[in-house]
Write a protein that holds these residues in place. Sequence first.
Motif, PDB file in Angstrom:
ATOM      1  N   ILE B 318     -25.182 -17.211   4.415  1.00 43.59           N
ATOM      2  CA  ILE B 318     -25.137 -17.990   3.174  1.00 43.59           C
ATOM      3  C   ILE B 318     -26.195 -19.080   3.225  1.00 43.59           C
ATOM      4  CG2 ILE B 318     -23.746 -19.576   1.770  1.00 43.59           C
ATOM      5  CD1 ILE B 318     -21.302 -18.017   2.437  1.00 43.59           C
ATOM      6  N   LEU B 321     -29.685 -17.545   2.861  1.00 48.20           N
ATOM      7  CA  LEU B 321     -29.884 -17.057   1.497  1.00 48.20           C
ATOM      8  C   LEU B 321     -30.192 -18.206   0.556  1.00 48.20           C
ATOM      9  CD1 LEU B 321     -29.535 -14.443  -0.165  1.00 48.20           C
ATOM     10  CD2 LEU B 321     -27.132 -15.000  -0.416  1.00 48.20           C
ATOM     11  N   LYS B 322     -29.339 -19.198   0.565  1.00 48.20           N
ATOM     12  CA  LYS B 322     -29.461 -20.324  -0.351  1.00 48.20           C
ATOM     13  C   LYS B 322     -30.625 -21.223   0.081  1.00 48.20           C
ATOM     14  CE  LYS B 322     -27.953 -21.789  -3.979  1.00 48.20           C
ATOM     15  NZ  LYS B 322     -27.904 -21.023  -5.222  1.00 48.20           N
ATOM     16  N   GLU B 385     -31.763  -9.614   0.283  1.00 47.98           N
ATOM     17  CA  GLU B 385     -30.909  -8.446   0.013  1.00 47.98           C
ATOM     18  C   GLU B 385     -30.111  -8.072   1.262  1.00 47.98           C
ATOM     19  OE1 GLU B 385     -34.132  -8.652  -0.832  1.00 47.98           O
ATOM     20  OE2 GLU B 385     -33.892  -8.807  -3.005  1.00 47.98           O
ATOM     21  N   LYS B 388     -27.319 -10.426   1.771  1.00 47.21           N
ATOM     22  CA  LYS B 388     -26.200 -10.102   0.871  1.00 47.21           C
ATOM     23  C   LYS B 388     -25.410  -8.902   1.388  1.00 47.21           C
ATOM     24  CE  LYS B 388     -28.076 -12.208  -3.276  1.00 47.21           C
ATOM     25  NZ  LYS B 388     -28.338 -12.100  -4.716  1.00 47.21           N
ATOM     26  N   ASN B 389     -26.128  -7.941   1.946  1.00 46.26           N
ATOM     27  CA  ASN B 389     -25.410  -6.797   2.541  1.00 46.26           C
ATOM     28  C   ASN B 389     -24.489  -7.277   3.664  1.00 46.26           C
ATOM     29  OD1 ASN B 389     -26.849  -5.161   0.829  1.00 46.26           O
ATOM     30  ND2 ASN B 389     -28.196  -4.308   2.403  1.00 46.26           N
ATOM     31  N   ILE B 391     -23.185 -10.315   4.092  1.00 43.87           N
ATOM     32  CA  ILE B 391     -22.048 -11.087   3.574  1.00 43.87           C
ATOM     33  C   ILE B 391     -21.016 -10.152   2.935  1.00 43.87           C
ATOM     34  CG2 ILE B 391     -21.340 -12.883   1.945  1.00 43.87           C
ATOM     35  CD1 ILE B 391     -24.225 -14.055   2.258  1.00 43.87           C
ATOM     36  N   ALA B 392     -21.505  -9.182   2.175  1.00 41.51           N
ATOM     37  CA  ALA B 392     -20.577  -8.267   1.497  1.00 41.51           C
ATOM     38  C   ALA B 392     -19.706  -7.549   2.517  1.00 41.51           C
ATOM     39  CB  ALA B 392     -21.353  -7.248   0.653  1.00 41.51           C
TER      40      ALA B 392
END
Lengths: 383, 398
Positions: B318, B321-322, B385, B388-389, B391-392
Amino acid sequence: MNFDLSDEQRLLQDSVERLIADWYTFDHRRSYQEDKAGYSEAMWARYAELGLLALPFAEKHGGFGGGAIDIMTVMEAFGKALILEPYFATVVLAGGVLRYGASEQQKMDIIPQIAKGSMKLAFAYAEPQSRYDLFDVETKATRDADGWTLNGAKGLVLCGDAADKIVVTARTAGDTRDTDGIGLFLVDAEAPGLARRGYATQDGLRAAEITLHNVPVRFAQVIGDPAGSLPIISRVADEAVAALCAEAVGCFIKMQTITVDYLKTREQFGRKIGTFQVLQHSAVDILVELEQSRSMAMYAAMMVSECDATKRERAVSAAKVQIGRSAKAIGHQSIQLHGAIGMTMEYSIGHYFKRAAMIERLFGDGDHHLRRLAALGGLIDPH
Amino acid sequence: MDLAFTDEETAFRIEIKKYLRDNVPSDIQRKLLEGHKLSKSEMVAGARVLNKLGIPNWPKQYGGAGWTPVQHYIFEEEVQAYPARTTYDYGAALVAPVIYTFGNEVQKKYYLPRIANVDDWWCQGFSEPGAGSDLASLRTRAVRDGDHYLVEGQKIWTSAAQYADWMFCLVRTNPDVKKQQGISFLLIDMKSPGITVRPIQLIDGGHDVCEVFLDGVRVQTENLVGEENKGWDYAKYLLGNERAIDASVGICKARIQRIKELAARTGLGGGRLADQAAFREKVCAVEVQLKALEMTQLRVVAEAPMQQSGAQDAASSILKLKGSEIEQATAELLMDLVGPYALPYFSEKERMTGDTPNIGPGWAAMIAPAYFSSRAASIYSGSSEIQKNIIAKAILGL
Ligand SMILES: Cc1cc2nc3c(=O)[nH]c(=O)nc-3n(C[C@H](O)[C@H](O)[C@H](O)COP(=O)(O)OP(=O)(O)OC[C@H]3O[C@@H](n4cnc5c(N)ncnc54)[C@H](O)[C@@H]3O)c2cc1C
């Protein structure tokens, strides 16, 4: 530096969460909404029993001496439950005015009744033309030998139709947009000359438009300095924003978990839709927004008691900007990921979206607070 | 819940500030502040100054600072804000933890002091032309030949390889098993015969990354870290550290300060850019996100519970990403601020020496390159991306 709740705060959190789990499911809420008042008197009594109505008041007035973190904890839980009762209006708004402005006598008269659950209050600060400017007050208070007389119109008074007493802002001097010359008056809801028109709001709560026609107010009902109460109003508004940010985070948490659960159950094309990468990435965006918002709600709660007004206002505005942004991002995406079911009143997600969208508009939306923050020089000072 | 640091932490902060003031060459500070490119010797000098203080995360016995997570946070914040971080230290930050966690005693004894003192410059040989996000599909082969490996293949995007003395490198030692299971972690001397380094020019005009060709390079088996074919585990450990390193909050804060100072000097429509509401609000919108990131990072540092279990582990994703998004936003703000004098192009050499021809305001020369190069923040260390994978999967269980 720590982000932990104290032992008492944790107990408070546990008991509110339990109360909500036992008494505030989506079905409960629907039935409460059908009650005459539009909310549950029984729940109000339970809040009183748990001490929630007494929470932020000083112990000598029958309160529990709770601070902004306690309120944050309660409001977050209430956000998860989408409670309908006038807690925010009575305890945070009118209660805030009493805490910062009322005389000892006024506090002794009123706070114990709030704490018991036998008196509800509303705060009539807004007017049809004022938008988000707290100082934009046309309602007039004129003084005579016996007290004051109020004339004017107040708008969007949250829970205005349920309140027993209403704190009204009115102008004792100056022009409509002057920052000086604003007073606070504690008016009986049944006072002669006061007319209220209650209505439902988009989020299932209630508000009222109020007209004041020669409403008499005794001197004892004036709160604070009748010519200089804007600082009190601003202070209460900052606390209101911090509380709303926490409530919004409660809504966001529910939207996030409900949406992820849905991605794990709904099937299309022979597979769980949560296996589609575009949807996974949307779900991650929701989570990131939630964590960023939670960080800012904590920040607001920790900064709202700051005495330096500039620091406090910067922090509160920054939090509201973040919440406004997240309300859109999380609200839109969580409806989208549900498809048509997300559009229905039968399903919960839309209710959270609607409440979050209304919170965005209470005490200043993101644009308003971004302007205020920019006018205050932003969060970071140059060298 | 309380934002205040303890007295000891505040004293620590003052100590760090003082150390930086006393030890970081002022020339380096100025160059960093203005966005100049640094020479290798400047990068090394800067890294050495920081490592001298003690290296965060390293165990004490190897020269680690022995700081608490909060102290580490404060250190990083001060270093970034000063600014004093001259380079990403691939040695101390990335390879050393692998060596002290998985390496043997001889390796620890030899490499760790040299890394701490920045005697060697390290580069990271992971990515290949065919293996980017799907790193485990890498094809550079290492075949055992007595007490040597014979390495054959190509690495790409290797940062600062042209300066490097050593490369830590992922190689395929077994092509016949599942791709993750045939990878080994080798330390390769960049002076070995058979290595060719070709710098690649990036869109900012600089040559920060290289292609590294490995053509029959002989590497002693004693340079294998840990066990053969276990390299993927070590790489995952390393990549986790890489993400966790920082969310560049301090760098972004310093940039916003600079933006405000420059905006106060920049004329616009007869007034100053700093007085224009639209611009101020644009800056504030980024400040809000940055404050939220700072709070999120502090929650991670303070080990406060996150929304869901497992979030603590993936919190670094996170932050990455941010953090990259906000870093890019600050670069965009600078670009919007600079106006038309973003146009003149200055060579890498001119930007390194600071000897730019006098065209436009002096500070303008560095802005466009910084903007162009900021786009890489969401590509390296695992693209957005890929974060995000992660984290998901790890947090949301999707
Ligand atoms: C400035 C810079 C410095 C670098 N330094 C180093 C270094 O020192 N050492 C080193 O080894 N490497 C380094 N890299 C390389 C970096 O690690 C890779 O660029 C990165 O891993 C992405 O790989 P790729 O460029 O091959 O892109 P690809 O993996 O080909 O990705 C292309 C696009 O597809 C997306 N994509 C790929 N797979 C998926 C998926 N499963 N789901 C969704 N989207 C996906 C990516 O996000 C990206 O948008 C550096 C890169 C840059 C830009």
